[in-house]
Write an enzyme that holds these catalytic residues in place. Structure first.
Site, PDB file in Angstrom:
ATOM      1  N   GLY A   1      16.386 -76.509  67.456  1.00  0.00           N
ATOM      2  CA  GLY A   1      15.225 -77.416  67.353  1.00  0.00           C
ATOM      3  C   GLY A   1      15.386 -78.559  68.358  1.00  0.00           C
ATOM      4  O   GLY A   1      14.456 -78.888  69.099  1.00  0.00           O
ATOM      5  N   HIS A   2      16.588 -79.159  68.393  1.00  0.00           N
ATOM      6  CA  HIS A   2      16.844 -80.229  69.364  1.00  0.00           C
ATOM      7  C   HIS A   2      16.760 -79.684  70.791  1.00  0.00           C
ATOM      8  O   HIS A   2      16.212 -80.332  71.682  1.00  0.00           O
ATOM      9  CB  HIS A   2      18.244 -80.833  69.159  1.00  0.00           C
ATOM     10  CG  HIS A   2      18.455 -81.477  67.829  1.00  0.00           C
ATOM     11  ND1 HIS A   2      19.270 -80.938  66.850  1.00  0.00           N
ATOM     12  CD2 HIS A   2      17.950 -82.624  67.310  1.00  0.00           C
ATOM     13  CE1 HIS A   2      19.270 -81.727  65.798  1.00  0.00           C
ATOM     14  NE2 HIS A   2      18.478 -82.751  66.043  1.00  0.00           N
TER      15      HIS A   2
ATOM     16  N   GLN B   1      19.454 -96.177  58.499  1.00  0.00           N
ATOM     17  CA  GLN B   1      18.335 -95.388  57.979  1.00  0.00           C
ATOM     18  C   GLN B   1      18.717 -94.538  56.769  1.00  0.00           C
ATOM     19  O   GLN B   1      17.894 -93.799  56.252  1.00  0.00           O
ATOM     20  CB  GLN B   1      17.712 -94.531  59.080  1.00  0.00           C
ATOM     21  CG  GLN B   1      18.542 -93.336  59.528  1.00  0.00           C
ATOM     22  CD  GLN B   1      17.911 -92.651  60.725  1.00  0.00           C
ATOM     23  OE1 GLN B   1      17.942 -93.163  61.833  1.00  0.00           O
ATOM     24  NE2 GLN B   1      17.328 -91.473  60.521  1.00  0.00           N
TER      25      GLN B   1
ATOM     26  N   ASP C   1       9.764 -83.860  61.240  1.00  0.00           N
ATOM     27  CA  ASP C   1       9.702 -85.203  60.656  1.00  0.00           C
ATOM     28  C   ASP C   1       8.336 -85.797  61.001  1.00  0.00           C
ATOM     29  O   ASP C   1       8.215 -86.728  61.791  1.00  0.00           O
ATOM     30  CB  ASP C   1      10.843 -86.058  61.209  1.00  0.00           C
ATOM     31  CG  ASP C   1      12.193 -85.497  60.814  1.00  0.00           C
ATOM     32  OD1 ASP C   1      12.497 -85.490  59.616  1.00  0.00           O
ATOM     33  OD2 ASP C   1      12.921 -85.016  61.700  1.00  0.00           O
TER      34      ASP C   1
ATOM     35  N   GLN D   1       7.786 -89.457  60.402  1.00  0.00           N
ATOM     36  CA  GLN D   1       8.611 -90.278  61.300  1.00  0.00           C
ATOM     37  C   GLN D   1       7.885 -90.540  62.626  1.00  0.00           C
ATOM     38  O   GLN D   1       7.943 -91.645  63.168  1.00  0.00           O
ATOM     39  CB  GLN D   1       9.943 -89.570  61.550  1.00  0.00           C
ATOM     40  CG  GLN D   1      10.784 -90.216  62.629  1.00  0.00           C
ATOM     41  CD  GLN D   1      12.194 -89.688  62.689  1.00  0.00           C
ATOM     42  OE1 GLN D   1      13.060 -90.168  61.982  1.00  0.00           O
ATOM     43  NE2 GLN D   1      12.443 -88.700  63.532  1.00  0.00           N
TER      44      GLN D   1
ATOM     45  N   SER E   1      17.150 -77.455  60.649  1.00  0.00           N
ATOM     46  CA  SER E   1      17.539 -78.805  60.254  1.00  0.00           C
ATOM     47  C   SER E   1      19.056 -78.899  60.296  1.00  0.00           C
ATOM     48  O   SER E   1      19.750 -77.930  59.955  1.00  0.00           O
ATOM     49  CB  SER E   1      17.058 -79.077  58.821  1.00  0.00           C
ATOM     50  OG  SER E   1      17.730 -80.208  58.305  1.00  0.00           O
TER      51      SER E   1
HETATM   52  O1  PAF Z   1      15.099 -87.725  63.550  1.00  0.00           O
HETATM   53  C1  PAF Z   1      16.249 -88.181  63.694  1.00  0.00           C
HETATM   54  O2  PAF Z   1      17.217 -87.456  63.934  1.00  0.00           O
HETATM   55  C2  PAF Z   1      16.469 -89.672  63.553  1.00  0.00           C
HETATM   56  O3  PAF Z   1      15.695 -90.216  62.560  1.00  0.00           O
HETATM   57  C3  PAF Z   1      16.313 -90.444  64.874  1.00  0.00           C
HETATM   58  C4  PAF Z   1      14.870 -90.372  65.388  1.00  0.00           C
HETATM   59  C5  PAF Z   1      17.254 -89.884  65.920  1.00  0.00           C
HETATM   60  C6  PAF Z   1      16.655 -91.919  64.659  1.00  0.00           C
HETATM   61  O4  PAF Z   1      17.973 -92.073  64.220  1.00  0.00           O
END
Ligand code: PAF
Length: 296
Positions: A51-52, A76, A165, A168, A202
């Site tokens: 995904g990344h 967070q 996300d 987000q 994930s």
């Molecule tokens: O989605 C994530 O992995 C995190 O919330 C992020 C955007 C890197 C911020 O720490």
């Protein structure tokens, strides 16, 4: 060895620069920018997966330089155990990035990012208060703290985030609009990457036992079916009750919430669903909290 350095990673297929400190990174990016190079940015907390990598690939197609940050952001996490349990494997991450299209990694320490506690409060209204905002108090404030710092350090032309996300991305857009008017970068939402059987990728999936992994499949299956129901004109109430019933049929799964909301405001939707709404769901699979969503 001083941390104020960048080095060319060895044993990788290509040269990838790794920075641990802010100032040398800013200097290097300034150098690249002055040569007219554009910068694409992918923020991560490590434990990287395909995904990344799909975000890195997209960033590489659309920019000259790809910067990836790896930082497990403590502010967070509203749950200490979750922070401690969060998977970390920096060497594997470096190697994966070096073998893909990443040029520069920023993997700072907590002290580098937060030399003093960050007490900023981001007031963003309902977009940050509903759903994840309600169930993970403080989570989005922490996301805004780190992302605003990363945006200020890296100042990318384009920043890429995964749609898994969903909320987000809406929060980050609202944060940049309200608190960083000087930030001119484009925030880009990229499609969810799924395993062949539908499970959304994930970093948390590594915590699932084979049996829980099997149970997790019901989440995406249920969302796909819910979209079909919506396409066939079924109303919101029957879609929600179908989702609740389906998820509760698996003993490993415990639904935290499911909501059908406006895809822009994230407020509960009352009008017709098509092209306007997104279903957001959070489910505990054993102790692992999984989120997923689908646009209608
Ligand atoms: O989605 C994530 O992995 C995190 O919330 C992020 C955007 C890197 C911020 O720490």
């Amino acid at each position: 060895m001083s941390l104020s350095f960048s080095y060319f990673a060895q044993n990788f297929n290509k040269k990838m620069e790794i920075f641990k400190e802010i100032e040398p990174l800013k200097k290097r990016l300034q150098e690249l920018r002055s040569k007219g190079q554009t910068i694409g940015f992918v923020a991560t907390m490590g434990a990287l997966h395909q995904g990344h990598i799909s975000l890195v690939e997209r960033a590489s197609q659309e920019n000259d330089i790809v910067v990836v940050s790896i930082f497990v952001n403590p502010t967070q996490f509203n749950n200490k155990e979750d922070l401690e349990k969060y998977p970390r494997d920096l060497d594997a991450d470096y190697s994966l990035l070096a073998n893909n299209e990443c040029d520069i990694v920023f993997s700072p320490s907590v002290e580098e990012i937060y030399p003093i506690p960050d007490t900023r409060q981001f007031e963003l209204g309902s977009v940050s208060e509903v759903m994840e905002g309600k169930y993970r108090p403080g989570h989005f404030n922490g996301v805004c703290q780190i992302v605003s710092k990363l945006f200020a350090i890296i100042n990318p032309n384009k920043a890429y985030f995964g749609q898994k996300d969903y909320q987000q991305i809406a929060v980050i857009r609202a944060m940049a609009r309200k608190y960083m008017p000087e930030f001119l970068g484009e925030i880009i939402s990229c499609p969810i990457k799924r395993e062949a059987d539908g499970l959304a990728l994930s970093s948390r999936n590594v915590h699932l036992s084979p049996e829980q992994r099997q149970s997790a499949l019901l989440i995406s299956k249920t969302l796909f079916k819910a979209k079909e129901m919506s396409d066939n004109g079924e109303n919101q109430k029957s879609i929600v009750s179908f989702i609740k019933k389906n998820i509760s049929s698996d003993a490993n799964l415990c639904l935290e919430y499911v909501e059908i909301v406006d895809k822009n405001t994230l407020l509960p939707i009352t009008t017709t669903l098509k092209n306007k709404a997104v279903i957001c769901i959070t489910v505990y699979d054993g102790k692992t909290r999984l989120i997923d969503n689908i646009l209608l």
